[in-house]
Every structure is written in C-alpha cells, then in structure tokens.
Design a protein around this motif. Structure first.
Motif, mmCIF file in Angstrom:
data_model
loop_
_atom_site.group_PDB
_atom_site.id
_atom_site.type_symbol
_atom_site.label_atom_id
_atom_site.label_comp_id
_atom_site.label_asym_id
_atom_site.label_seq_id
_atom_site.Cartn_x
_atom_site.Cartn_y
_atom_site.Cartn_z
ATOM 1 N N LYS A 39 -16.896 16.229 -3.806
ATOM 2 C CA LYS A 39 -17.883 16.547 -4.830
ATOM 3 C C LYS A 39 -17.454 17.712 -5.719
ATOM 4 C CE LYS A 39 -22.847 17.201 -5.407
ATOM 5 N NZ LYS A 39 -24.140 17.373 -4.712
ATOM 6 N N ASP A 40 -16.882 18.768 -5.112
ATOM 7 C CA ASP A 40 -16.499 19.963 -5.882
ATOM 8 C C ASP A 40 -14.980 20.143 -5.944
ATOM 9 O OD1 ASP A 40 -19.214 20.657 -6.271
ATOM 10 O OD2 ASP A 40 -19.276 21.499 -4.231
ATOM 11 N N LYS A 41 -14.241 19.083 -5.691
ATOM 12 C CA LYS A 41 -12.785 19.171 -5.664
ATOM 13 C C LYS A 41 -12.185 18.912 -7.041
ATOM 14 C CE LYS A 41 -12.543 19.899 -1.195
ATOM 15 N NZ LYS A 41 -12.036 21.158 -0.633
ATOM 16 N N ASP A 42 -10.876 19.125 -7.121
ATOM 17 C CA ASP A 42 -10.143 18.894 -8.359
ATOM 18 C C ASP A 42 -10.115 17.405 -8.713
ATOM 19 O OD1 ASP A 42 -7.195 18.508 -9.761
ATOM 20 O OD2 ASP A 42 -8.214 20.369 -10.328
ATOM 21 N N GLN A 43 -9.963 17.111 -10.024
ATOM 22 C CA GLN A 43 -9.991 15.726 -10.511
ATOM 23 C C GLN A 43 -8.873 14.885 -9.907
ATOM 24 O OE1 GLN A 43 -12.406 14.674 -12.495
ATOM 25 N NE2 GLN A 43 -11.661 12.582 -12.710
ATOM 26 N N ARG A 44 -7.743 15.524 -9.556
ATOM 27 C CA ARG A 44 -6.610 14.771 -9.001
ATOM 28 C C ARG A 44 -6.969 14.082 -7.689
ATOM 29 N NH1 ARG A 44 -2.286 19.460 -8.811
ATOM 30 N NH2 ARG A 44 -4.201 20.493 -8.154
ATOM 31 N N TYR A 45 -7.867 14.694 -6.926
ATOM 32 C CA TYR A 45 -8.278 14.083 -5.658
ATOM 33 C C TYR A 45 -9.028 12.758 -5.892
ATOM 34 C CZ TYR A 45 -6.994 18.370 -3.221
ATOM 35 O OH TYR A 45 -6.297 19.409 -2.697
ATOM 36 N N PHE A 46 -9.758 12.690 -7.003
ATOM 37 C CA PHE A 46 -10.482 11.449 -7.317
ATOM 38 C C PHE A 46 -9.505 10.320 -7.610
ATOM 39 C CE2 PHE A 46 -13.752 14.629 -8.140
ATOM 40 C CZ PHE A 46 -14.877 14.036 -7.571
ATOM 41 N N TYR A 47 -8.429 10.645 -8.331
ATOM 42 C CA TYR A 47 -7.414 9.624 -8.607
ATOM 43 C C TYR A 47 -6.768 9.154 -7.314
ATOM 44 C CZ TYR A 47 -7.854 11.263 -13.437
ATOM 45 O OH TYR A 47 -8.342 11.580 -14.671
ATOM 46 N N LEU A 48 -6.516 10.105 -6.424
ATOM 47 C CA LEU A 48 -5.917 9.760 -5.142
ATOM 48 C C LEU A 48 -6.864 8.892 -4.314
ATOM 49 C CD1 LEU A 48 -3.625 10.110 -3.072
ATOM 50 C CD2 LEU A 48 -4.775 12.210 -2.290
ATOM 51 N N ASP A 49 -8.157 9.261 -4.330
ATOM 52 C CA ASP A 49 -9.164 8.488 -3.596
ATOM 53 C C ASP A 49 -9.254 7.062 -4.139
ATOM 54 O OD1 ASP A 49 -11.503 7.892 -1.985
ATOM 55 O OD2 ASP A 49 -12.684 8.203 -3.809
ATOM 56 N N LEU A 50 -9.249 6.914 -5.473
ATOM 57 C CA LEU A 50 -9.307 5.580 -6.079
ATOM 58 C C LEU A 50 -8.084 4.759 -5.704
ATOM 59 C CD1 LEU A 50 -10.611 3.548 -8.062
ATOM 60 C CD2 LEU A 50 -9.290 4.646 -9.885
ATOM 61 N N ALA A 51 -6.914 5.380 -5.762
ATOM 62 C CA ALA A 51 -5.678 4.667 -5.427
ATOM 63 C C ALA A 51 -5.712 4.181 -3.978
ATOM 64 C CB ALA A 51 -4.479 5.577 -5.666
ATOM 65 N N ILE A 52 -6.182 5.029 -3.075
ATOM 66 C CA ILE A 52 -6.246 4.649 -1.650
ATOM 67 C C ILE A 52 -7.231 3.502 -1.453
ATOM 68 C CG2 ILE A 52 -6.944 5.439 0.650
ATOM 69 C CD1 ILE A 52 -5.887 8.228 -0.156
ATOM 70 N N ARG A 53 -8.375 3.587 -2.142
ATOM 71 C CA ARG A 53 -9.379 2.523 -1.999
ATOM 72 C C ARG A 53 -8.862 1.190 -2.518
ATOM 73 N NH1 ARG A 53 -13.704 3.686 -5.111
ATOM 74 N NH2 ARG A 53 -13.361 5.882 -5.547
ATOM 75 N N LEU A 54 -8.149 1.216 -3.641
ATOM 76 C CA LEU A 54 -7.590 -0.021 -4.189
ATOM 77 C C LEU A 54 -6.530 -0.607 -3.261
ATOM 78 C CD1 LEU A 54 -7.298 0.872 -7.995
ATOM 79 C CD2 LEU A 54 -8.953 -0.653 -6.894
ATOM 80 N N ILE A 55 -5.739 0.258 -2.657
ATOM 81 C CA ILE A 55 -4.716 -0.213 -1.703
ATOM 82 C C ILE A 55 -5.377 -0.836 -0.483
ATOM 83 C CG2 ILE A 55 -2.897 0.551 -0.108
ATOM 84 C CD1 ILE A 55 -2.159 2.681 -2.257
ATOM 85 N N VAL A 56 -6.441 -0.178 0.012
ATOM 86 C CA VAL A 56 -7.162 -0.709 1.182
ATOM 87 C C VAL A 56 -7.789 -2.067 0.855
ATOM 88 C CG1 VAL A 56 -9.164 -0.340 2.689
ATOM 89 C CG2 VAL A 56 -7.611 1.548 2.208
ATOM 90 N N LEU A 57 -8.404 -2.170 -0.313
ATOM 91 C CA LEU A 57 -9.025 -3.442 -0.711
ATOM 92 C C LEU A 57 -7.979 -4.541 -0.889
ATOM 93 C CD1 LEU A 57 -11.703 -2.163 -3.265
ATOM 94 C CD2 LEU A 57 -12.151 -3.206 -1.036
ATOM 95 N N PHE A 58 -6.820 -4.188 -1.434
ATOM 96 C CA PHE A 58 -5.758 -5.179 -1.574
ATOM 97 C C PHE A 58 -5.252 -5.620 -0.203
ATOM 98 C CE2 PHE A 58 -1.273 -6.405 -2.395
ATOM 99 C CZ PHE A 58 -1.521 -7.457 -3.266
ATOM 100 N N ALA A 59 -5.179 -4.667 0.740
ATOM 101 C CA ALA A 59 -4.789 -5.023 2.117
ATOM 102 C C ALA A 59 -5.821 -5.952 2.743
ATOM 103 C CB ALA A 59 -4.641 -3.742 2.949
ATOM 104 N N PHE A 60 -7.114 -5.681 2.477
ATOM 105 C CA PHE A 60 -8.178 -6.588 2.943
ATOM 106 C C PHE A 60 -7.984 -7.986 2.364
ATOM 107 C CE2 PHE A 60 -11.775 -3.265 3.829
ATOM 108 C CZ PHE A 60 -11.023 -2.783 4.877
ATOM 109 N N TYR A 61 -7.663 -8.031 1.066
ATOM 110 C CA TYR A 61 -7.474 -9.326 0.402
ATOM 111 C C TYR A 61 -6.368 -10.121 1.094
ATOM 112 C CZ TYR A 61 -6.569 -12.718 -3.286
ATOM 113 O OH TYR A 61 -6.387 -13.892 -3.983
#
Length: 534
Positions: A45-67
C-alpha cells in the motif's frame, strides 16, 4: 444443443471423480491466488511504484502457469470440463489484469468503459469455453475451435468497444433540452452494445445463423425497447413533477406502473420472437415440460408462465385503475376519498383474473372438488371461512348497506397499544376487499375486519341514508353557574365550528340531569359525519 447436454451428462456420469478432483484442485489454486493478491496489495500500500510492477509481473506469470497446468489437465488427463473452465478462467484473468494496468498507466477516467471491456472479454471467454467443450466432445460446432479462432474472437472486443464509444458520442450530440430522450438512449446504449456483442460472438462462433427476418426482429426489439424505456422515464418524470401528490399518497404507484409496462414489454418480445426468431421448438418444449402430470391435472411450464403473467397483469391494472379513480375524486373534492366503484372493480377483477388463470392451468371444478375432498375436514373448515368471507364481500357490495367511504361503528378493539380503551371500532371504510373490509379509525389505525361480520352482526352506519348525524356532548357544570350562562357559552363555542354544522339545524343545549355535586348539560348539534376526523 440437446446432443451437447446428453454428451455432457454421459461424460460426467463416467468421469465424476476425476472432474470433482480437478474442480477442487482448481478452486484451491485460485483461492490461494486471490488470497495472496489481497495480502500483497495490503502490504504494498505504501511501497514504491516498482513493487507494483513486480507484483503484476509475478501475478501474470502465475496465471500463465495456471493456464499451462489446466491445459495439460484438459488434454493429457482428459478432464475436459474442469480443465477447460479453469484454463479459460486463467486466460480471462490475464487479460483483465493487463487491461487494468494499461488503463491505469494511460490515466483513463471512464470507469464505465473499463467495465464494458471486461464484460465483453468475459462474454468472449465464455464463448471460447463453449467452443472448447464442443471441440473436446467432437461435436460439429467444435470443429471451428483453434488458436486462430480464439485470436479472432478476442480481436472483436476492440470493435465493440469502438462501437460503444461512437454510440455514446452520438447520444451526447442530442440537445440538453431533450433530457428525457437523452437519458433513455444513454441507458439503452450500454444494454444494446452488450446484446449485439453476445449475438456477434455467437454468430462468429457458429452458434447462430442470421437471416433477414432475424435481423428485422433485432431491429423491432431495439425499437420496442426504446419505446419501453422512454415510457418508463416519461411516467417517472411526470409522477415526480406534475403528479407528485399521487406519488406521496400512493408511494408504490411507480412500481405498479413499471410492472405493468414490463409485462407488456415481455409480451411484445414474445410476439417478436415467435415471428422472427423461430422459437417454435422452444415453445413446444415448454408446453411438453410438465410440472404436474396426473390423470386429472396437467400443468406445463408454458401454461404456468402464461397464467402467472396474466394474473399479475390484471391485478396490477386493477390497482392502477383504483388509484386513478381516487385521483379523479381528489380533483373533484380536494381529497383522496374512497369510492364504492373501487371495491366492485377490485373484487370482480381479482375474481376474473383468478378464474381465467386457473383455467389457463387447466384447473376446473372437476379438478378442485377431489382436491378439496382429499384435504380433509380441517382444511374444509378453513376453506369454509375463506369462502364465507369472500361471498360476504359480494353481499356487502350488492346490498349497499355498507360502502367504501361510509362512517361505521362495530364491536371490537381498535388499538390498545396506542391507549385506546374503547371496545368499539369507529372510522371510515377505506376498502372492501376479497376477504376483509378495512376501516381507518380516528387515530389513523387501519383495522381489517372479516367481511362476514358485516353480514351477521349489527353495524352502525352513520352515513347510510345521508351524512347528517346528531352529536351529543355532555358537560358537568357546578350548581353556582346560571343555566343561561352555560347555554350561551356552549352555543357560542359550537358556532366557532360553524363550517362543520348542518345548515338548517341549530345547536341546542339540554339540561339533562341533576347530580349530587353538579348539573349535567348536553350540547346537541347536527354535523356532517364525513367531517369525522376534523
């Protein structure tokens, strides 16, 4: 479609355990995904914007692995339903997460546009899921399922998004003076974009085949929907402005009118569907799908829907007519006064609606009599009371000894909770219903009295022949006060309410009785009973 349902049922019966295992595994994985997403979002919530990009990238990788995992389950483990469902759900989430990211980066403020794109994507993925199933079970439509078709279906989304933007722009060109038309079209644009998107997807996937009559039916549906929405908004606008008094007195008038409009709209859609959408097969199926099927009674889904539609339509129409009658009385007399014609219209209308609805269901006396006999003596007594009150309602209407608007009095309690100790019910008859007659008391309490009481008991009707009644008000007066002074004070007080007194009957004061500690006088005056509350 029937072949598809049969294949699905047969497949599930043979592979129930493997499909259930896959469903539980998929549900668990997505539970972990959404749970971790919520926790990570709170952490960042109060972290740097770069962490959000990292979080999105990890989520997309996880979803692709699910696929890939569910694609493997579908193709290798042969769990066609669960595998296809979770595989396409993974694809949907990948697209949605990417859309939200792009939307945020471009700083687009139209949230309705994002909601539309996500909805269109969900519908698209739903069609792809169906194609996936048809392909897995080697059904004809499934032959179109391929990577190219998936890409093409997803490519339609920008087209419908563009159409939505253009249609919104066109609506915004309408003059602000035409507020009602503008609001109507804004509401319909969103709905019809979704409708056309669904039809487009189904047509592109091969589920529908369009011809000229089908397209003409779509146009008629669109026109009918515009008329429906315009009428609904027009009536709502009128009730909020010119007829505000009706809405204040009858708060449910809007819902009744909208229900009536909706029922007529559904009937119009039904007629258009029969004429242009070739739904004869579906109609025939509803007629052959029996909810109740015995030797003496057969109730199909079609007859049940038709009977319910007719009954609600007639009852709503009657209730609206009653309100209109009250409004005409208000314009004539300045108050919403109940009238006898309301009771006649309501009772006969409900009776007609009930008889016709039952006949639509195929329920006649030949069916009812054996059912009543089977219910037993206990139910028979209950029905006897209902029938007694129902018939008494018609006796009241035709006998005309008690009518809506009459001032009546009968034995009973009219509200001990509010401190009324009297064992009488006194008030105006506001409604003669199917089972009960409603009396509104001077305290504003509505009392529902069974109709049979008005037939079998003594009822005092203060307005049976005319509205004039003689009112007696007793007064206790000390011996020391002269009788002439008492008479003058009481007569003068009565004339302060001259507008409620009868024209040709003058108030009088009677010397009534000599008591131990006082004299009792009675002020006698003729008044109009319809001023009972005043």
């Amino acid at each position: 479609m029937e072949d598809f349902v049969e294949v699905i049922i047969h497949y599930i019966s043979l592979n129930f355990s493997s499909e259930l295992t896959s469903v539980l595994a998929g549900a668990f994985l997505f539970f972990l995904y959404f749970y971790s997403k919520i926790r990570i979002k709170a952490y960042l919530k109060d972290k740097d914007q770069r962490y959000f990009y990292l979080d999105l990238a990890i989520r997309l990788i996880v979803l692709f692995a699910f696929y890939l995992l569910f694609f493997y389950m579908e193709t290798k483990l042969k769990t066609f339903i669960a595998g296809a469902f979770f595989k396409n759900l993974s694809l949907l989430l990948i697209i949605v997460e990417s859309l939200k990211f792009i939307y945020k980066q471009l700083k687009i403020s139209q949230k309705s546009l994002l909601s539309l794109i996500i909805l269109l994507t969900s519908l698209d993925i739903g069609i792809i899921f169906l194609l996936d199933l048809f392909h897995s079970f080697n059904l004809p439509i499934g032959s179109k399922y391929s990577l190219d078709e998936i890409v093409k279906l997803l490519a339609i989304i920008p087209l419908f998004t563009f159409l939505f933007i253009i249609s919104n722009k066109l609506v915004s060109l309408i003059s602000i003076k035409n507020t009602l038309l503008r609001i109507t079209l804004i509401k319909l644009v969103y709905v019809f974009n979704i409708l056309f998107a669904i039809l487009g997807y189904l047509w592109f996937a091969g589920f529908l085949n369009f011809d000229l009559s089908f397209l003409f039916g779509i146009i008629l549906t669109f026109v009918l929907s515009i008329i429906y929405a315009f009428l609904a908004l027009f009536i709502s606008n009128k009730l909020d402005t010119k007829f505000e008094i009706i809405q204040q007195t009858f708060p449910d008038i809007k819902s009744k009118i909208f229900t009536l409009l909706s029922l007529l709209f559904l009937f119009g859609i039904y007629l258009i569907s029969i004429l242009f959408f070739n739904i004869d097969g579906f109609i025939q199926w509803t007629k052959q799908f029996f909810i109740v099927k015995t030797d003496i009674l057969k109730i199909s889904l079609y007859s049940l829907i038709k009977a319910i539609w007719f009954f609600i339509l007639v009852v709503n129409s009657i209730l609206i007519i009653r309100i209109l009658i009250r409004y005409f009385m208000y314009r004539k007399k300045g108050e919403f006064e109940p009238t006898p014609i309301e009771a006649i219209i309501y009772n006969f209308g409900v009776l007609l609606a009930g008889i016709v609805s039952l006949s639509m269901l195929g329920i006649t006396w030949k069916v009812l009599l054996p059912l009543i006999g089977a219910l037993g003596i206990g139910a028979g007594f209950g029905l006897q009371s209902i029938i007694n009150n129902y018939i008494s309602g018609f006796i009241i209407i035709f006998n005309r000894k008690v009518e809506v608007g009459d001032i009546v009095e009968l034995k009973g309690n009219a509200g001990q909770f509010i401190g009324n100790p009297n064992e009488i019910i006194f008030g105006i008859v506001t409604d003669i219903g199917v089972i009960n007659t409603v009396i509104e008391t001077i305290d504003g309490v509505s009392v529902a009295v069974p109709n049979s009481r008005f037939v079998s008991e003594n009822i005092v009707n203060y307005t049976l022949t005319d509205n004039l009644v003689r009112l007696r008000i007793p007064f206790k007066v000390s011996y020391e006060i002269p009788r002439e002074k008492v008479e003058k004070i009481l007569i003068d007080t009565a004339y302060e309410y001259k507008r409620y007194l009868a024209k040709y009957h003058f108030p009088q004061v009677w010397f009534f009785e000599i008591k131990d500690y006082y004299n009792e006088f009675v002020l006698v005056m003729w008044i109009d009973a319809r001023n009972w509350k005043k």
